[in-house]
Design a protein around this motif. Structure first.
Motif, PDB file in Angstrom:
ATOM      1  N   LYS A   1      20.061 -19.776  16.724  1.00 36.37           N
ATOM      2  CA  LYS A   1      20.806 -20.163  15.524  1.00 36.37           C
ATOM      3  C   LYS A   1      20.424 -19.274  14.341  1.00 36.37           C
ATOM      4  CE  LYS A   1      21.751 -24.990  16.676  1.00 36.37           C
ATOM      5  NZ  LYS A   1      21.616 -26.407  16.263  1.00 36.37           N
ATOM      6  N   GLU A   2      19.130 -18.964  14.232  1.00 33.07           N
ATOM      7  CA  GLU A   2      18.662 -18.102  13.139  1.00 33.07           C
ATOM      8  C   GLU A   2      19.260 -16.701  13.252  1.00 33.07           C
ATOM      9  OE1 GLU A   2      14.465 -15.993  11.869  1.00 33.07           O
ATOM     10  OE2 GLU A   2      14.377 -18.057  12.621  1.00 33.07           O
ATOM     11  N   ILE A   3      19.301 -16.181  14.469  1.00 37.60           N
ATOM     12  CA  ILE A   3      19.822 -14.826  14.674  1.00 37.60           C
ATOM     13  C   ILE A   3      21.333 -14.799  14.506  1.00 37.60           C
ATOM     14  CG2 ILE A   3      20.016 -12.933  16.341  1.00 37.60           C
ATOM     15  CD1 ILE A   3      17.310 -13.934  17.504  1.00 37.60           C
ATOM     16  N   SER A   4      22.011 -15.852  14.944  1.00 37.43           N
ATOM     17  CA  SER A   4      23.453 -15.955  14.722  1.00 37.43           C
ATOM     18  C   SER A   4      23.760 -15.892  13.232  1.00 37.43           C
ATOM     19  CB  SER A   4      23.988 -17.268  15.308  1.00 37.43           C
ATOM     20  OG  SER A   4      23.778 -17.353  16.697  1.00 37.43           O
ATOM     21  N   LYS A   5      22.978 -16.630  12.452  1.00 37.14           N
ATOM     22  CA  LYS A   5      23.160 -16.645  11.000  1.00 37.14           C
ATOM     23  C   LYS A   5      22.898 -15.263  10.412  1.00 37.14           C
ATOM     24  CE  LYS A   5      21.669 -19.282   6.895  1.00 37.14           C
ATOM     25  NZ  LYS A   5      21.136 -18.192   6.070  1.00 37.14           N
ATOM     26  N   TYR A   6      21.874 -14.580  10.929  1.00 37.59           N
ATOM     27  CA  TYR A   6      21.551 -13.233  10.448  1.00 37.59           C
ATOM     28  C   TYR A   6      22.757 -12.306  10.618  1.00 37.59           C
ATOM     29  CZ  TYR A   6      19.870  -8.445  10.562  1.00 37.59           C
ATOM     30  OH  TYR A   6      19.736  -7.103  10.348  1.00 37.59           O
ATOM     31  N   TYR A   7      23.356 -12.306  11.815  1.00 38.66           N
ATOM     32  CA  TYR A   7      24.487 -11.412  12.047  1.00 38.66           C
ATOM     33  C   TYR A   7      25.727 -11.862  11.278  1.00 38.66           C
ATOM     34  CZ  TYR A   7      21.975  -8.704  15.542  1.00 38.66           C
ATOM     35  OH  TYR A   7      21.071  -7.874  16.167  1.00 38.66           O
ATOM     36  N   ASP A   8      25.889 -13.155  11.093  1.00 43.05           N
ATOM     37  CA  ASP A   8      27.010 -13.656  10.285  1.00 43.05           C
ATOM     38  C   ASP A   8      26.960 -13.110   8.865  1.00 43.05           C
ATOM     39  OD1 ASP A   8      28.565 -15.216  12.001  1.00 43.05           O
ATOM     40  OD2 ASP A   8      27.249 -16.961  11.788  1.00 43.05           O
ATOM     41  N   GLU A   9      25.755 -12.893   8.374  1.00 45.39           N
ATOM     42  CA  GLU A   9      25.579 -12.464   6.984  1.00 45.39           C
ATOM     43  C   GLU A   9      25.659 -10.949   6.805  1.00 45.39           C
ATOM     44  OE1 GLU A   9      21.846 -14.245   6.025  1.00 45.39           O
ATOM     45  OE2 GLU A   9      22.719 -16.218   5.596  1.00 45.39           O
ATOM     46  N   GLN A  10      25.691 -10.207   7.916  1.00 49.19           N
ATOM     47  CA  GLN A  10      25.810  -8.756   7.822  1.00 49.19           C
ATOM     48  C   GLN A  10      27.274  -8.385   7.606  1.00 49.19           C
ATOM     49  OE1 GLN A  10      22.775  -7.166   7.776  1.00 49.19           O
ATOM     50  NE2 GLN A  10      22.179  -9.330   7.971  1.00 49.19           N
ATOM     51  N   GLU A  11      27.523  -7.396   6.768  1.00 49.26           N
ATOM     52  CA  GLU A  11      28.899  -7.042   6.418  1.00 49.26           C
ATOM     53  C   GLU A  11      29.404  -5.792   7.128  1.00 49.26           C
ATOM     54  OE1 GLU A  11      29.028  -6.732   2.201  1.00 49.26           O
ATOM     55  OE2 GLU A  11      28.747  -8.902   1.867  1.00 49.26           O
ATOM     56  N   ASP A  12      28.528  -5.136   7.905  1.00 48.46           N
ATOM     57  CA  ASP A  12      28.948  -3.869   8.497  1.00 48.46           C
ATOM     58  C   ASP A  12      28.732  -3.826  10.011  1.00 48.46           C
ATOM     59  OD1 ASP A  12      26.220  -3.941   8.353  1.00 48.46           O
ATOM     60  OD2 ASP A  12      25.976  -1.846   7.745  1.00 48.46           O
ATOM     61  N   ILE A  13      28.856  -4.982  10.682  1.00 44.82           N
ATOM     62  CA  ILE A  13      28.734  -5.008  12.134  1.00 44.82           C
ATOM     63  C   ILE A  13      30.045  -4.516  12.737  1.00 44.82           C
ATOM     64  CG2 ILE A  13      28.327  -6.435  14.177  1.00 44.82           C
ATOM     65  CD1 ILE A  13      25.902  -6.270  12.391  1.00 44.82           C
ATOM     66  N   GLN A  14      29.992  -3.469  13.529  1.00 41.69           N
ATOM     67  CA  GLN A  14      31.212  -2.892  14.101  1.00 41.69           C
ATOM     68  C   GLN A  14      31.949  -3.925  14.961  1.00 41.69           C
ATOM     69  OE1 GLN A  14      31.514   0.166  17.438  1.00 41.69           O
ATOM     70  NE2 GLN A  14      31.734   1.470  15.645  1.00 41.69           N
ATOM     71  N   ASP A  15      33.213  -4.169  14.618  1.00 43.51           N
ATOM     72  CA  ASP A  15      34.068  -5.116  15.352  1.00 43.51           C
ATOM     73  C   ASP A  15      33.482  -6.529  15.387  1.00 43.51           C
ATOM     74  OD1 ASP A  15      35.817  -3.001  15.995  1.00 43.51           O
ATOM     75  OD2 ASP A  15      34.590  -2.473  17.743  1.00 43.51           O
TER      76      ASP A  15
ATOM     77  N   ASN B   1      30.775  -7.525  16.476  1.00 44.22           N
ATOM     78  CA  ASN B   1      30.343  -7.684  17.864  1.00 44.22           C
ATOM     79  C   ASN B   1      28.963  -7.067  18.065  1.00 44.22           C
ATOM     80  OD1 ASN B   1      31.034  -8.376  20.712  1.00 44.22           O
ATOM     81  ND2 ASN B   1      30.813  -6.166  20.976  1.00 44.22           N
ATOM     82  N   VAL B   2      28.082  -7.810  18.690  1.00 42.50           N
ATOM     83  CA  VAL B   2      26.726  -7.324  18.965  1.00 42.50           C
ATOM     84  C   VAL B   2      26.560  -7.103  20.462  1.00 42.50           C
ATOM     85  CG1 VAL B   2      24.269  -7.934  18.899  1.00 42.50           C
ATOM     86  CG2 VAL B   2      25.736  -8.453  16.954  1.00 42.50           C
ATOM     87  N   LEU B   3      25.899  -6.021  20.824  1.00 41.84           N
ATOM     88  CA  LEU B   3      25.597  -5.770  22.222  1.00 41.84           C
ATOM     89  C   LEU B   3      24.215  -6.318  22.529  1.00 41.84           C
ATOM     90  CD1 LEU B   3      28.005  -3.828  21.866  1.00 41.84           C
ATOM     91  CD2 LEU B   3      26.796  -2.202  23.340  1.00 41.84           C
ATOM     92  N   LEU B   4      24.166  -7.335  23.377  1.00 39.57           N
ATOM     93  CA  LEU B   4      22.878  -7.840  23.843  1.00 39.57           C
ATOM     94  C   LEU B   4      22.460  -7.012  25.047  1.00 39.57           C
ATOM     95  CD1 LEU B   4      23.283 -11.731  23.724  1.00 39.57           C
ATOM     96  CD2 LEU B   4      22.675 -10.149  21.904  1.00 39.57           C
TER      97      LEU B   4
ATOM     98  N   TYR C   1      27.604 -15.949  18.136  1.00 37.49           N
ATOM     99  CA  TYR C   1      28.154 -14.753  17.493  1.00 37.49           C
ATOM    100  C   TYR C   1      28.809 -13.925  18.590  1.00 37.49           C
ATOM    101  CZ  TYR C   1      28.609 -10.874  14.229  1.00 37.49           C
ATOM    102  OH  TYR C   1      29.126  -9.896  13.401  1.00 37.49           O
ATOM    103  N   ASN C   2      29.890 -13.211  18.236  1.00 35.01           N
ATOM    104  CA  ASN C   2      30.569 -12.375  19.231  1.00 35.01           C
ATOM    105  C   ASN C   2      29.582 -11.388  19.850  1.00 35.01           C
ATOM    106  OD1 ASN C   2      33.064 -13.546  18.699  1.00 35.01           O
ATOM    107  ND2 ASN C   2      33.592 -12.026  17.133  1.00 35.01           N
TER     108      ASN C   2
END
Length: 200
Positions: free
Chosen positions: A26-40, A42-45, A65-66
């Motif tokens: 949940k913490e990491i999902s929130k972190y990526y939600d707050e980033q404004e420059d994630i390509q598409d 979408n995160v590659l795990l 998160y996607n």
């Protein structure tokens, strides 16, 4: 539930593992939600096989998160209990990671040599960002400067098995993480059935 005879003591049971993993997901999902420059958006795990499998499975249940899931096999152990210090990529990614945001999912950071190598390799291949989540962090074993961005639990400089951690590919399926009884391991008969195990 009886513990496997090769378990000296349990460090973290499944309930503890799931609760902490859920919290971090949940913490990491929130972190990526707050980033404004994630390509598409979408995160590659990138899971580091094979030890990441149980942890990554739980993490994915709660990571909101996607994402895409990919895997690498990178080893410096090759069947032994101590790192050789020479990482080797045995299975590489089969997708382009240029300008991608990557989250490495690792089972444990010990010496840090292998993961540092992987992180640098991913940047070399064009990744924009590379973050790390590790199930366990064995700080006492560190030989290079490397810290996970997130991790579930600390662990001392002991040989752990279960929940992804193995002895020659065995016991990854235990539903907990425990300290291996090295003395018993030296004489353990892997051909024994459960009903013949000595729990003393």
């Amino acid at each position: 539930m009886k513990l496997h005879p090769l378990i000296k003591n349990v460090l973290y049971n499944f309930d503890q593992i799931e609760e902490r993993t859920k919290e971090l997901a949940k913490e990491i999902s929130k972190y990526y939600d707050e980033q404004e420059d994630i390509q598409d958006n979408n995160v590659l795990l990138v899971g580091i096989l094979k030890g990441c499998v149980p942890f990554m499975g739980v993490f994915l249940k709660y990571f909101d998160y996607n994402c895409e899931t990919h895997y690498m096999v990178v080893s410096s152990y090759l069947g032994s209990t101590k790192s050789s210090g020479e990482p080797k990529i045995l299975l590489d990614l089969n997708v382009s990671i240029k300008d991608k945001d990557i989250l490495i999912v690792e089972d444990i950071i010990d010496s840090g040599i292998t993961l540092k190598y992987v992180k640098e390799y991913l940047f070399f291949k064009g990744a924009k960002t590379v973050k790390i989540i590790s199930f366990l962090d064995k700080k006492e074993g560190r030989k290079v400067e490397l810290k996970p961005d997130w991790y579930c639990f600390d662990v001392k400089n002991e040989f752990v098995i279960g929940f992804g951690f193995d002895i020659n590919e065995k016991l990854r399926n235990l539903p907990y993480v425990g300290v291996c009884d090295i003395e018993k391991l030296e004489t353990w008969d892997w051909t024994l059935k459960k009903e013949d195990w000595d729990y003393s």
